[in-house]
Design a protein around this motif. Structure first.
Motif, PDB file in Angstrom:
ATOM      1  N   THR A  89       0.830  -1.216   0.000  1.00 32.69           N
ATOM      2  CA  THR A  89       0.000   0.000   0.000  1.00 32.69           C
ATOM      3  C   THR A  89       0.855   1.252   0.000  1.00 32.69           C
ATOM      4  O   THR A  89       0.582   2.212  -0.746  1.00 32.69           O
ATOM      5  CB  THR A  89      -0.929   0.003   1.233  1.00 32.69           C
ATOM      6  OG1 THR A  89      -1.778  -1.139   1.186  1.00 32.69           O
ATOM      7  CG2 THR A  89      -1.779   1.267   1.264  1.00 32.69           C
ATOM      8  N   ASN A 145       2.349   2.005  -3.368  1.00 35.05           N
ATOM      9  CA  ASN A 145       1.429   2.238  -4.483  1.00 35.05           C
ATOM     10  C   ASN A 145       0.998   3.698  -4.610  1.00 35.05           C
ATOM     11  O   ASN A 145      -0.177   3.997  -4.847  1.00 35.05           O
ATOM     12  CB  ASN A 145       0.195   1.343  -4.349  1.00 35.05           C
ATOM     13  CG  ASN A 145      -0.565   1.216  -5.661  1.00 35.05           C
ATOM     14  OD1 ASN A 145      -0.044   1.519  -6.727  1.00 35.05           O
ATOM     15  ND2 ASN A 145      -1.811   0.786  -5.576  1.00 35.05           N
ATOM     16  N   GLN A 168      -0.223   4.369  -8.415  1.00 35.21           N
ATOM     17  CA  GLN A 168      -1.417   3.705  -8.948  1.00 35.21           C
ATOM     18  C   GLN A 168      -1.050   2.587  -9.932  1.00 35.21           C
ATOM     19  O   GLN A 168      -1.294   2.672 -11.147  1.00 35.21           O
ATOM     20  CB  GLN A 168      -2.360   4.712  -9.611  1.00 35.21           C
ATOM     21  CG  GLN A 168      -2.874   5.768  -8.641  1.00 35.21           C
ATOM     22  CD  GLN A 168      -3.797   6.774  -9.297  1.00 35.21           C
ATOM     23  OE1 GLN A 168      -3.695   7.048 -10.487  1.00 35.21           O
ATOM     24  NE2 GLN A 168      -4.707   7.323  -8.522  1.00 35.21           N
ATOM     25  N   ALA A 169      -0.465   1.543  -9.396  1.00 30.87           N
ATOM     26  CA  ALA A 169      -0.034   0.395 -10.192  1.00 30.87           C
ATOM     27  C   ALA A 169      -1.218  -0.243 -10.915  1.00 30.87           C
ATOM     28  O   ALA A 169      -2.368  -0.139 -10.486  1.00 30.87           O
ATOM     29  CB  ALA A 169       0.644  -0.628  -9.283  1.00 30.87           C
ATOM     30  N   SER A 228      -1.544  -5.500  -8.309  1.00 27.68           N
ATOM     31  CA  SER A 228      -0.665  -5.730  -7.161  1.00 27.68           C
ATOM     32  C   SER A 228      -0.994  -7.077  -6.547  1.00 27.68           C
ATOM     33  O   SER A 228      -2.074  -7.643  -6.778  1.00 27.68           O
ATOM     34  CB  SER A 228      -0.810  -4.619  -6.115  1.00 27.68           C
ATOM     35  OG  SER A 228      -2.122  -4.592  -5.578  1.00 27.68           O
ATOM     36  N   LEU A 261       4.024  -4.802  -7.262  1.00 28.84           N
ATOM     37  CA  LEU A 261       3.143  -3.828  -7.911  1.00 28.84           C
ATOM     38  C   LEU A 261       3.525  -3.780  -9.384  1.00 28.84           C
ATOM     39  O   LEU A 261       4.691  -3.543  -9.720  1.00 28.84           O
ATOM     40  CB  LEU A 261       3.291  -2.442  -7.280  1.00 28.84           C
ATOM     41  CG  LEU A 261       2.876  -2.347  -5.806  1.00 28.84           C
ATOM     42  CD1 LEU A 261       4.115  -2.452  -4.912  1.00 28.84           C
ATOM     43  CD2 LEU A 261       2.158  -1.048  -5.533  1.00 28.84           C
TER      44      LEU A 261
END
Length: 641
Positions: free
Chosen positions: A26, A29, A32-33, A36, A49
């Motif tokens: 988290t 990220n 904004q992968a 995941s 990710l």
């Protein structure tokens, strides 16, 4: 470009494994992968990710665990020369496996020696359940990053520091030397970070983590390149051109449009033109992105020149229709500082990628995920040797220049050559300096004035500048090539490029840092690298017909920084930057490190023509602002007393 993370806890700390790995994923990220995942087994957890880019990645799932082999893997990797690797692995298939599968199969065949058979950009971790150990590795030149933490009963790793900081057990103490070194632009090594117990795995290194601790190994260096004998310049040029073309082609594997940085220099022109040539074969086209100056005041903004004409020559010659000339002036520098500080875990020591945000924003808007760059050319693959002592004294350039100067009765040129020869003798060099009435500026002249004197003394900054000063004249060209590829400053630049482009869901690819190309260039005879006094002769000859002559044989470099509009942007944001510095000057913590009147004065008085201050001094003011956004100077526990 993806991101990875994971950890190995002691057996009595297993309760929170799933929560901890999710916390790492988290935290990582922020970009904004596209997908995941995580995997946990007993005392080991792995996270991943995904950035979709290669065609194979679109169906790839990571981390994954093979029941039969007892192996789990998480990778941030792009493997090049895949056909060669498949042949070595004796894999015959019409459906190409993802890169993570190839790495795992290589590990199953060669164990920890698998890295000796891999080419490309990679950072990965493999957990071997059979022997209860983790194997991590990083690519040859450090395109992909890997940070790690090892203290007490916890080993943790991640593509970014923030992933490790997500774990509550991590000791988050600062390294007290880092901030003074950052302010003084000192690059002591390629392992240290802002955090005392978080380190970077060096390029071309692997490590095994087991109950016995950590065992690190360097698996590659340039001097291990296979020897090769060359019969003629023509043979060298043909081999160079072939491998250059292949290096670019290997980096075009993407399910998205391909972008390429383009200036009027040789390296980016070469990469962009070859990319266009290969993509045309598949009825595709490269998107070219150029950092240029804004029209206003560009004639008086020094030390940069306008490269637009040269860029347009390359674009026309290569038949490129999608081009973007970017100034970045639409995004104020004060906002840029806040934006980058919002996701960087430590202040950047280099600024190339920092000011290239305009290109990243435009390329991302074009749905580009691969950005080719010419980085590495004049340092290694197509090295410009004309400034190196060994070239002047051992090869033909000096003789050629001397003959030409005498024939044309060029007195300034003759005097310059005589001056160079005299300067090689310490006694004559000292006499020349005294005669001219000039003294060389002491080390740190431009790097130390804004730093508090007690910080300079306490952290021995003058001594450290002297110790880490890069020798400008190596004994040989090969020595220079060996040293520069893993210089801390070089590694730092690539790290910042990776971190900032990830935020834009972009992946830098470096054709001129292709390992087979580097190993090939390492064998080139020095006498041909600048034949007949022409710098980068072999590279220019290899690119004949591909690059327009006006660019190919141009020997005047208009830039000393890769983003031409940088001082225009700083000037446009001057008032806001001054206000930010004035507010910062009221904080007691920052004043323990910095004499705030200095960056304030620089920002108030510098002019784009650079008559009053130089590049290092202006950057110092920006450094201070970036530092203040990342480090909390109100936290007395993390700053000097």
């Amino acid at each position: 470009m993806s991101a990875i993370c994971g950890f190995w806890k002691s057996s009595n700390q297993q309760d929170s494994l799933s929560q901890d790995i999710e916390a790492m994923v988290t935290r990582l990220n922020h970009w904004q992968a596209d997908a995941s995942g995580s995997w946990t087994d007993k005392d080991v957890s792995l996270g991943h990710l995904m950035l979709y880019n290669t065609p194979e990645s679109l169906k790839e799932k990571q981390p994954f665990f093979e029941e039969d082999s007892g192996l789990a893997i998480t990778t941030d990797a792009r493997i090049d020369y895949r056909d060669q690797l498949l042949e070595k692995l004796e894999i015959r298939t019409t459906e190409y496996p993802p890169d993570s599968t190839l790495i795992l199969k290589a590990y199953k065949k060669w164990g920890t020696d698998c890295v000796k058979h891999l080419y490309g950009a990679f950072a990965f971790a493999i957990y071997d359940k059979n022997i209860n150990q983790i194997f991590c590795a990083r690519d040859h030149v450090g395109v992909k990053s890997l940070f790690y933490y090892h203290k007490d009963d916890l080993f943790a790793f991640a593509s970014e520091i923030k992933g490790i900081l997500a774990l509550k057990q991590v000791d988050k103490s600062f390294d007290p030397q880092y901030i003074p070194d950052y302010l003084a632009k000192i690059f002591p090594d390629a392992t240290g970070t802002l955090y005392k117990h978080i380190l970077r795995l060096e390029p071309a290194h692997s490590m095994v983590i087991s109950s016995n601790g950590i065992n690190k190994t360097q698996y590659w260096s340039l001097d291990s390149a296979p020897e090769r004998k060359w019969e003629s310049k023509e043979e060298v040029i043909a081999a160079f051109r072939e491998q250059l073309s292949l290096a670019v082609k290997e980096r075009l594997r993407s399910a998205y449009p391909i972008g390429s940085e383009l200036s009027a220099g040789l390296d980016s022109s070469c990469v962009t033109t070859l990319a266009q040539k290969h993509l045309k074969e598949s009825e595709l086209e490269v998107n070219a992105y150029s950092n240029v100056m804004g029209a206003k005041d560009k004639e008086t903004t020094i030390p940069f020149g306008d490269e637009t004409e040269g860029i347009q020559e390359v674009v026309k010659h290569a038949g490129i229709s999608h081009t973007s000339m970017v100034t970045g002036l639409d995004f104020p520098v004060d906002q840029l500082i806040k934006y980058n500080a919002s996701f960087l875990d430590q202040p950047p020591k280099t600024f190339g990628a920092f000011y290239s945000d305009g290109i990243y924003r435009v390329a991302s808007g074009d749905n580009v995920r691969t950005l080719l760059t010419g980085t590495g050319g004049d340092e290694i693959a197509s090295i410009d040797v004309t400034g190196l002592k060994s070239h002047y004294l051992k090869d033909q350039s000096l003789i050629h220049k001397g003959r030409r100067a005498i024939r044309s009765s060029n007195k300034p040129a003759i005097l310059a050559i005589i001056g160079f020869l005299l300067s090689e003798n310490k006694l004559s060099a000292n006499l020349i300096s005294k005669f001219k009435g000039k003294k060389r500026a002491p080390l740190g002249t431009y790097r130390l004035p804004g730093i508090q004197p007690n910080i300079i003394r306490q952290f021995r900054l003058k001594e450290r500048i002297k110790q880490t000063k890069e020798a400008p004249y190596p004994k040989s060209i090969q020595q220079f090539q060996r040293e520069v590829i893993h210089r801390p400053k070089y590694c730092e630049g690539m790290l910042i490029e990776e971190l900032i482009t990830r935020k834009h869901k972009l992946e830098y690819r470096y054709p001129l840092l292709d390992v087979p190309l580097l190993e090939l260039a390492y064998t080139f005879p020095e006498k041909w690298l600048a034949h007949d006094g022409i710098p980068r002769f072999l590279f220019r000859k290899a690119m004949e017909d591909l690059i327009p002559d006006k660019v190919l044989w141009n020997r005047k470099k208009l830039r000393v920084f890769n983003v031409a509009s940088v001082f225009q942007r700083i000037t446009a944001s001057r008032e806001t930057l001054i206000s930010d510095l004035l507010r910062l000057s009221k904080k007691e913590g920052i004043n323990k490190y910095v004499s705030m009147s200095y960056p304030i004065e620089i920002t108030q008085k510098f002019d784009p023509a650079m008559n009053r201050y130089n590049l290092v001094q202006v950057n110092f003011a920006i450094q201070v602002l970036i530092l203040s956004k990342i480090v909390d100077f109100d936290d007395d526990s993390q700053i000097v007393s």
